[in-house]
Motif scaffolding. Structure first.
Motif, PDB file in Angstrom:
ATOM      1  N   THR A  29     -15.079  -1.148   4.808  1.00  0.00           N
ATOM      2  CA  THR A  29     -14.564  -0.685   6.104  1.00  0.00           C
ATOM      3  C   THR A  29     -15.592  -0.923   7.207  1.00  0.00           C
ATOM      4  O   THR A  29     -15.253  -1.387   8.301  1.00  0.00           O
ATOM      5  CB  THR A  29     -14.214   0.814   6.028  1.00  0.00           C
ATOM      6  OG1 THR A  29     -13.188   1.006   5.058  1.00  0.00           O
ATOM      7  CG2 THR A  29     -13.719   1.326   7.377  1.00  0.00           C
ATOM      8  N   THR A  64       3.551  -4.231  12.232  1.00  0.00           N
ATOM      9  CA  THR A  64       2.952  -4.519  10.933  1.00  0.00           C
ATOM     10  C   THR A  64       4.038  -4.521   9.869  1.00  0.00           C
ATOM     11  O   THR A  64       5.022  -3.790   9.966  1.00  0.00           O
ATOM     12  CB  THR A  64       1.885  -3.468  10.540  1.00  0.00           C
ATOM     13  OG1 THR A  64       2.499  -2.176  10.477  1.00  0.00           O
ATOM     14  CG2 THR A  64       0.737  -3.446  11.545  1.00  0.00           C
ATOM     15  N   THR A 100       4.492  -5.573   5.332  1.00  0.00           N
ATOM     16  CA  THR A 100       3.936  -6.103   4.090  1.00  0.00           C
ATOM     17  C   THR A 100       5.078  -6.543   3.190  1.00  0.00           C
ATOM     18  O   THR A 100       6.250  -6.252   3.462  1.00  0.00           O
ATOM     19  CB  THR A 100       3.102  -5.054   3.337  1.00  0.00           C
ATOM     20  OG1 THR A 100       3.982  -4.008   2.877  1.00  0.00           O
ATOM     21  CG2 THR A 100       2.016  -4.455   4.223  1.00  0.00           C
ATOM     22  N   THR A 149       7.369  -3.757   2.345  1.00  0.00           N
ATOM     23  CA  THR A 149       8.063  -3.012   3.401  1.00  0.00           C
ATOM     24  C   THR A 149       8.909  -3.904   4.311  1.00  0.00           C
ATOM     25  O   THR A 149       9.552  -3.401   5.226  1.00  0.00           O
ATOM     26  CB  THR A 149       7.052  -2.243   4.284  1.00  0.00           C
ATOM     27  OG1 THR A 149       6.177  -3.176   4.932  1.00  0.00           O
ATOM     28  CG2 THR A 149       6.228  -1.274   3.459  1.00  0.00           C
ATOM     29  N   SER A 206       1.234  -9.847   4.061  1.00  0.00           N
ATOM     30  CA  SER A 206       1.092  -8.810   5.077  1.00  0.00           C
ATOM     31  C   SER A 206       0.887  -9.464   6.427  1.00  0.00           C
ATOM     32  O   SER A 206       0.379 -10.586   6.520  1.00  0.00           O
ATOM     33  CB  SER A 206      -0.059  -7.861   4.753  1.00  0.00           C
ATOM     34  OG  SER A 206      -1.273  -8.561   4.652  1.00  0.00           O
ATOM     35  N   GLU A 255      -1.753  -7.756  -0.007  1.00  0.00           N
ATOM     36  CA  GLU A 255      -1.083  -6.882   0.952  1.00  0.00           C
ATOM     37  C   GLU A 255      -2.169  -6.071   1.655  1.00  0.00           C
ATOM     38  O   GLU A 255      -2.754  -5.167   1.069  1.00  0.00           O
ATOM     39  CB  GLU A 255      -0.080  -5.972   0.249  1.00  0.00           C
ATOM     40  CG  GLU A 255       1.144  -6.716  -0.262  1.00  0.00           C
ATOM     41  CD  GLU A 255       2.283  -5.781  -0.587  1.00  0.00           C
ATOM     42  OE1 GLU A 255       2.486  -4.805   0.156  1.00  0.00           O
ATOM     43  OE2 GLU A 255       2.970  -6.023  -1.589  1.00  0.00           O
ATOM     44  N   HIS A 256      -2.414  -6.419   2.898  1.00  0.00           N
ATOM     45  CA  HIS A 256      -3.536  -5.866   3.654  1.00  0.00           C
ATOM     46  C   HIS A 256      -3.079  -4.671   4.475  1.00  0.00           C
ATOM     47  O   HIS A 256      -2.103  -4.761   5.203  1.00  0.00           O
ATOM     48  CB  HIS A 256      -4.080  -6.961   4.584  1.00  0.00           C
ATOM     49  CG  HIS A 256      -5.259  -6.559   5.398  1.00  0.00           C
ATOM     50  ND1 HIS A 256      -6.549  -6.663   4.941  1.00  0.00           N
ATOM     51  CD2 HIS A 256      -5.353  -6.049   6.652  1.00  0.00           C
ATOM     52  CE1 HIS A 256      -7.382  -6.243   5.877  1.00  0.00           C
ATOM     53  NE2 HIS A 256      -6.687  -5.859   6.921  1.00  0.00           N
ATOM     54  N   ASP A 257      -3.788  -3.549   4.332  1.00  0.00           N
ATOM     55  CA  ASP A 257      -3.529  -2.384   5.175  1.00  0.00           C
ATOM     56  C   ASP A 257      -4.435  -2.477   6.393  1.00  0.00           C
ATOM     57  O   ASP A 257      -5.662  -2.404   6.270  1.00  0.00           O
ATOM     58  CB  ASP A 257      -3.816  -1.087   4.412  1.00  0.00           C
ATOM     59  CG  ASP A 257      -2.799  -0.842   3.313  1.00  0.00           C
ATOM     60  OD1 ASP A 257      -1.619  -1.193   3.523  1.00  0.00           O
ATOM     61  OD2 ASP A 257      -3.182  -0.322   2.257  1.00  0.00           O
ATOM     62  N   TRP A 258      -3.825  -2.644   7.560  1.00  0.00           N
ATOM     63  CA  TRP A 258      -4.611  -2.777   8.785  1.00  0.00           C
ATOM     64  C   TRP A 258      -5.090  -1.407   9.233  1.00  0.00           C
ATOM     65  O   TRP A 258      -4.296  -0.489   9.423  1.00  0.00           O
ATOM     66  CB  TRP A 258      -3.763  -3.435   9.872  1.00  0.00           C
ATOM     67  CG  TRP A 258      -3.375  -4.834   9.526  1.00  0.00           C
ATOM     68  CD1 TRP A 258      -2.222  -5.239   8.928  1.00  0.00           C
ATOM     69  CD2 TRP A 258      -4.162  -6.011   9.717  1.00  0.00           C
ATOM     70  NE1 TRP A 258      -2.235  -6.597   8.739  1.00  0.00           N
ATOM     71  CE2 TRP A 258      -3.412  -7.103   9.220  1.00  0.00           C
ATOM     72  CE3 TRP A 258      -5.416  -6.253  10.270  1.00  0.00           C
ATOM     73  CZ2 TRP A 258      -3.878  -8.406   9.250  1.00  0.00           C
ATOM     74  CZ3 TRP A 258      -5.891  -7.552  10.305  1.00  0.00           C
ATOM     75  CH2 TRP A 258      -5.126  -8.608   9.798  1.00  0.00           C
TER      76      TRP A 258
END
Length: 202
Positions: A16, A119, A121, A124, A140, A164-167
């Motif tokens: 992070t 956003t 992914t 989703t 993503s 699958e990237h979590d922004w």
């Protein structure tokens, strides 16, 4: 087990921090480039490359909006950077003169017009998103709006084709700042071109 969890948490915290530092560096680089360049089109390629390499993302692109004779809002891809091994989409005819409403992306147009990031992914995606994005191997995606003054000019998009990237919220805010810098650069160039035309007509 506790040691493994602690090591995982430390690894996530370090990642992070790395991503945050990379974004801050990219924001500085983009701002400097937009300020120095005679025309934003001269530096956009370098800005996208720097962003892509800093983020470790797969593909970054700029879409510009337009208006059809019937008033429908269209969007077209204008610039792109892709990582090694990722299929470019800059020559994909399916990404030119796309009517948001007709391809089921009306919610994108609405959100972007309100200054919101979009956003999605692989897990989703709406059926409409899946129909267009799966063909590009997108797992993503993040899109942030570009405004020129109060006009929705287009958007910058960021793809990840590997995970699958979590922004992170901080990343979204940073990328919005880059989009704001692009919008200001476009506005500055438009003003310069208008001033030059006025001078020639005088």
């Amino acid at each position: 087990a506790a040691l493994a969890i602690e090591a995982r948490d430390r690894r996530l915290a370090n990642e992070t921090l790395r991503r945050r530092d990379a974004m801050l560096d990219s924001m500085r680089f983009a701002s400097e480039q937009f300020l120095r360049a005679e025309a934003w089109t001269d530096c956009i390629g370098g800005v996208l490359r720097h962003l892509g390499e800093a983020l470790g993302t797969s593909r970054i692109y700029v879409f510009e909006n337009g208006c059809r004779d019937d008033g429908a809002i269209l969007t077209s891809q204008r610039f792109e950077w892709v990582a090694a091994g990722i299929t470019p989409q800059i020559d994909n005819p399916a990404l030119q003169d796309v009517c948001y409403e007709e391809v089921g992306f009306g919610h994108w147009a609405e959100a972007l017009a309100q200054g919101q990031a979009v956003t999605t992914t692989a897990t989703t995606m709406t059926p409409s998103e899946r129909a267009l994005l799966e063909k590009q191997q997108i797992l993503s995606l993040l899109a942030v709006p570009v405004f020129v003054g109060t006009t929705g000019w287009g958007f910058i998009g960021f793809d990840d084709c590997r995970v699958e990237h979590d922004w992170l919220p901080a990343e979204v805010d940073s990328l919005k700042a880059v989009a704001d810098g692009l919008g200001a650069a476009i506005q500055k160039q438009q003003a310069q071109e208008e001033a030059l035309r006025a001078k020639e007509d005088a």
